[in-house]
Design a protein around this motif. Sequence first.
Motif, PDB file in Angstrom:
ATOM      1  N   ARG A 182      95.279  71.638  49.440  1.00 49.14           N
ATOM      2  CA  ARG A 182      95.521  70.563  48.232  1.00 49.14           C
ATOM      3  C   ARG A 182      94.629  69.308  48.740  1.00 49.14           C
ATOM      4  NH1 ARG A 182      97.066  73.239  43.824  1.00 49.14           N
ATOM      5  NH2 ARG A 182      97.060  71.347  42.385  1.00 49.14           N
ATOM      6  N   ILE A 183      93.481  68.969  48.009  1.00 47.09           N
ATOM      7  CA  ILE A 183      93.034  67.607  48.466  1.00 47.09           C
ATOM      8  C   ILE A 183      93.395  66.481  47.452  1.00 47.09           C
ATOM      9  CG2 ILE A 183      90.764  66.362  48.920  1.00 47.09           C
ATOM     10  CD1 ILE A 183      89.292  68.866  49.272  1.00 47.09           C
ATOM     11  N   GLY A 184      93.930  65.387  47.903  1.00 42.89           N
ATOM     12  CA  GLY A 184      94.256  64.412  47.050  1.00 42.89           C
ATOM     13  C   GLY A 184      94.015  62.813  47.696  1.00 42.89           C
ATOM     14  N   SER A 185      94.806  62.049  47.560  1.00 41.43           N
ATOM     15  CA  SER A 185      94.729  60.637  48.002  1.00 41.43           C
ATOM     16  C   SER A 185      96.031  59.847  48.070  1.00 41.43           C
ATOM     17  CB  SER A 185      93.942  60.016  46.784  1.00 41.43           C
ATOM     18  OG  SER A 185      94.619  59.645  45.631  1.00 41.43           O
ATOM     19  N   PRO A 186      95.991  58.644  48.496  1.00 43.33           N
ATOM     20  CA  PRO A 186      97.473  58.153  48.825  1.00 43.33           C
ATOM     21  C   PRO A 186      97.911  58.030  47.133  1.00 43.33           C
ATOM     22  CG  PRO A 186      95.878  56.925  50.317  1.00 43.33           C
ATOM     23  CD  PRO A 186      94.950  57.999  49.388  1.00 43.33           C
ATOM     24  N   THR A 187      97.108  57.717  46.030  1.00 45.57           N
ATOM     25  CA  THR A 187      97.665  57.605  44.749  1.00 45.57           C
ATOM     26  C   THR A 187      98.333  59.137  44.282  1.00 45.57           C
ATOM     27  OG1 THR A 187      96.158  55.807  44.084  1.00 45.57           O
ATOM     28  CG2 THR A 187      97.021  57.329  42.256  1.00 45.57           C
ATOM     29  N   THR A 188      97.818  60.268  44.690  1.00 48.30           N
ATOM     30  CA  THR A 188      98.527  61.368  44.400  1.00 48.30           C
ATOM     31  C   THR A 188      99.841  61.621  45.001  1.00 48.30           C
ATOM     32  OG1 THR A 188      97.355  62.897  46.078  1.00 48.30           O
ATOM     33  CG2 THR A 188      96.309  62.424  43.648  1.00 48.30           C
ATOM     34  N   GLU A 189      99.872  60.600  46.365  1.00 54.14           N
ATOM     35  CA  GLU A 189     101.011  60.583  46.841  1.00 54.14           C
ATOM     36  C   GLU A 189     102.002  59.393  46.417  1.00 54.14           C
ATOM     37  OE1 GLU A 189     102.560  62.628  49.511  1.00 54.14           O
ATOM     38  OE2 GLU A 189     100.927  64.180  48.989  1.00 54.14           O
ATOM     39  N   GLY A 190     101.725  58.763  45.483  1.00 47.30           N
ATOM     40  CA  GLY A 190     102.511  57.870  45.048  1.00 47.30           C
ATOM     41  C   GLY A 190     102.252  56.415  45.301  1.00 47.30           C
ATOM     42  N   ARG A 191     101.223  56.178  45.592  1.00 48.35           N
ATOM     43  CA  ARG A 191     100.705  54.636  45.996  1.00 48.35           C
ATOM     44  C   ARG A 191      99.767  54.271  44.878  1.00 48.35           C
ATOM     45  NH1 ARG A 191      96.804  51.653  49.934  1.00 48.35           N
ATOM     46  NH2 ARG A 191      97.517  49.634  49.779  1.00 48.35           N
ATOM     47  N   HIS A 192     100.198  53.412  43.862  1.00 44.76           N
ATOM     48  CA  HIS A 192      99.370  52.981  43.204  1.00 44.76           C
ATOM     49  C   HIS A 192      98.078  52.345  43.018  1.00 44.76           C
ATOM     50  CE1 HIS A 192      98.566  51.419  38.819  1.00 44.76           C
ATOM     51  NE2 HIS A 192      98.376  50.181  39.396  1.00 44.76           N
ATOM     52  N   ARG A 264      86.455  47.821  44.709  1.00 42.53           N
ATOM     53  CA  ARG A 264      87.103  46.707  45.216  1.00 42.53           C
ATOM     54  C   ARG A 264      86.066  45.559  45.757  1.00 42.53           C
ATOM     55  NH1 ARG A 264      91.484  47.858  49.661  1.00 42.53           N
ATOM     56  NH2 ARG A 264      92.758  47.867  47.688  1.00 42.53           N
ATOM     57  N   SER A 265      86.330  44.237  45.163  1.00 39.66           N
ATOM     58  CA  SER A 265      85.395  43.311  45.349  1.00 39.66           C
ATOM     59  C   SER A 265      86.238  42.071  46.241  1.00 39.66           C
ATOM     60  CB  SER A 265      84.861  42.580  44.268  1.00 39.66           C
ATOM     61  OG  SER A 265      84.243  41.341  44.410  1.00 39.66           O
ATOM     62  N   SER A 266      87.478  42.033  45.876  1.00 36.40           N
ATOM     63  CA  SER A 266      88.250  40.947  46.458  1.00 36.40           C
ATOM     64  C   SER A 266      88.846  41.460  47.768  1.00 36.40           C
ATOM     65  CB  SER A 266      89.548  40.560  45.782  1.00 36.40           C
ATOM     66  OG  SER A 266      90.356  41.713  45.505  1.00 36.40           O
ATOM     67  N   MET A 267      89.274  40.737  48.965  1.00 38.97           N
ATOM     68  CA  MET A 267      89.678  41.209  50.235  1.00 38.97           C
ATOM     69  C   MET A 267      88.266  41.567  51.034  1.00 38.97           C
ATOM     70  SD  MET A 267      93.110  43.797  49.647  1.00 38.97           S
ATOM     71  CE  MET A 267      93.312  44.018  51.256  1.00 38.97           C
ATOM     72  N   PHE A 268      87.658  42.861  50.581  1.00 37.64           N
ATOM     73  CA  PHE A 268      86.090  42.785  51.168  1.00 37.64           C
ATOM     74  C   PHE A 268      85.798  43.705  50.178  1.00 37.64           C
ATOM     75  CE2 PHE A 268      89.563  45.772  53.310  1.00 37.64           C
ATOM     76  CZ  PHE A 268      89.325  47.010  52.588  1.00 37.64           C
ATOM     77  N   ALA A 269      84.325  43.898  50.124  1.00 34.63           N
ATOM     78  CA  ALA A 269      83.707  44.701  49.217  1.00 34.63           C
ATOM     79  C   ALA A 269      83.529  46.143  49.510  1.00 34.63           C
ATOM     80  CB  ALA A 269      82.053  44.080  49.167  1.00 34.63           C
ATOM     81  N   CYS A 270      84.033  46.964  48.764  1.00 33.78           N
ATOM     82  CA  CYS A 270      83.743  48.510  48.969  1.00 33.78           C
ATOM     83  C   CYS A 270      83.375  49.235  47.678  1.00 33.78           C
ATOM     84  CB  CYS A 270      84.793  48.954  49.998  1.00 33.78           C
ATOM     85  SG  CYS A 270      86.478  48.921  49.144  1.00 33.78           S
ATOM     86  N   LEU A 271      83.125  50.421  47.923  1.00 30.85           N
ATOM     87  CA  LEU A 271      82.925  51.337  46.524  1.00 30.85           C
ATOM     88  C   LEU A 271      82.631  52.635  47.256  1.00 30.85           C
ATOM     89  CD1 LEU A 271      81.978  51.649  43.513  1.00 30.85           C
ATOM     90  CD2 LEU A 271      79.856  51.237  44.023  1.00 30.85           C
ATOM     91  N   GLY A 272      83.431  53.651  46.209  1.00 34.22           N
ATOM     92  CA  GLY A 272      83.094  54.952  46.707  1.00 34.22           C
ATOM     93  C   GLY A 272      83.810  55.962  45.600  1.00 34.22           C
ATOM     94  N   SER A 273      83.095  56.890  45.601  1.00 31.98           N
ATOM     95  CA  SER A 273      83.466  58.331  44.726  1.00 31.98           C
ATOM     96  C   SER A 273      84.827  58.481  45.000  1.00 31.98           C
ATOM     97  CB  SER A 273      82.244  59.227  44.987  1.00 31.98           C
ATOM     98  OG  SER A 273      82.643  59.954  46.139  1.00 31.98           O
ATOM     99  N   ALA A 274      85.460  58.764  43.897  1.00 28.31           N
ATOM    100  CA  ALA A 274      86.897  59.316  44.114  1.00 28.31           C
ATOM    101  C   ALA A 274      87.367  60.380  43.289  1.00 28.31           C
ATOM    102  CB  ALA A 274      87.817  58.095  43.867  1.00 28.31           C
ATOM    103  N   PRO A 275      86.814  61.450  43.489  1.00 32.34           N
ATOM    104  CA  PRO A 275      87.150  62.752  42.719  1.00 32.34           C
ATOM    105  C   PRO A 275      88.571  63.147  42.917  1.00 32.34           C
ATOM    106  CG  PRO A 275      85.700  63.234  44.584  1.00 32.34           C
ATOM    107  CD  PRO A 275      85.835  61.750  44.537  1.00 32.34           C
ATOM    108  N   PHE A 276      89.125  62.501  43.769  1.00 31.27           N
ATOM    109  CA  PHE A 276      90.808  63.215  44.169  1.00 31.27           C
ATOM    110  C   PHE A 276      91.641  61.944  43.764  1.00 31.27           C
ATOM    111  CE2 PHE A 276      87.754  64.882  47.220  1.00 31.27           C
ATOM    112  CZ  PHE A 276      87.407  66.243  46.620  1.00 31.27           C
ATOM    113  N   PHE A 277      91.330  60.959  43.093  1.00 33.75           N
ATOM    114  CA  PHE A 277      91.958  59.662  42.823  1.00 33.75           C
ATOM    115  C   PHE A 277      93.370  59.849  42.322  1.00 33.75           C
ATOM    116  CE2 PHE A 277      90.976  54.935  42.290  1.00 33.75           C
ATOM    117  CZ  PHE A 277      92.344  54.653  41.718  1.00 33.75           C
ATOM    118  N   SER A 278      93.413  60.489  41.215  1.00 34.06           N
ATOM    119  CA  SER A 278      94.564  60.602  40.387  1.00 34.06           C
ATOM    120  C   SER A 278      95.485  62.010  40.518  1.00 34.06           C
ATOM    121  CB  SER A 278      94.496  60.277  38.949  1.00 34.06           C
ATOM    122  OG  SER A 278      94.174  58.757  38.989  1.00 34.06           O
TER     123      SER A 278
END
Length: 322
Positions: A182-192, A264-278
């Motif tokens: 099962r492929i997920g993310s920190p969010t699927t593990e509870g981190r908002h 994300r723009s603040s802290m640092f600039a990053c962008l990514g596809s996130a098909p396992f976000f939620s």
Amino acid sequence: MPTTAPAAVHTARLDVTDDGAALTFTADGKPIATYTYRPTDPQYESPRPFFHPLTTLGGDDVTISRPWDHVWHKGLSWALPNVGSHNFWGGATYTRATEYANLDNNGAMTHTAFTGIEHSAAGITAAESLTWTSQDGGPVIAEARRFSVQLLADGGAGDETGGAYAILFETRMDNISGAEIRIGSPTTEGRHNAGYGGLFWRGPRSFTGGEFRNQEGAGTDEFMGTRSPWIAFTGKHDVSCRSSTVAFVEDGSNPGAPNQWFARSSMFACLGSAPFFSAEVPLRAGEPLTYRYAVVIADGGVDQGRAAALAAAAQTALGNWA
């Protein structure tokens, strides 16, 4: 910027060289993209192929690799943090039981072979096979990957711009572990709002505070977790003070499309596809998952018209890429 000018395709000559560890793509002899397929990174950084540096046609770098704050960020790469019990992102792993912890579970994506490198009128396409292994070397995923470097029509290019190109990216992941993953993310593990994992880009330090844009408008960190067919980010360079734009376009055939974006723009600039976000996505033996994207690298900033035109050109390129 003008948005009504006729679209123009830059006619630079594309070429590629292979030094045994990396492919370097050039436009009229100038490097624009390097793909390291035999990385030498520590196991803790989940070694995997990556694009860096990526440079606009006008000569501005739009990636960084191994930044001190997250050394496992590698320019532009396919990276997944929660693949069953394995981490193919790098660094600590977030789980409900441990939150962030070093779990000795950092896997590696190992290049097996290029099964073809083809030149065509559209651009240069490389096909690659990879094996994903656990930290102790056990097989997890067999991946068939393709990517193509193509010049794009750019009808909105202004005086400060040199045009645009796209990296088309396709991955097909097959489960060879012997058990469902099962492929997920920190969010699927509870981190908002931490649903990172997918095709991920880390921008230069000077891009911090830059602007996101999709078909509905522009903004900054409020784009985190949003869904849209495309999303663009514009930042400014030190020294030259020029702007550059990186845009992601998702293929509508992807499972779950339109999927969420990690933006994300603040802290640092990053962008990514996130098909396992939620939500976790199962990867079962004999039922591979395939995802396709275009990443646009453009000189200059974008208004709504140019952003939409670049996204449309990239989507057309994806559609024509058999």
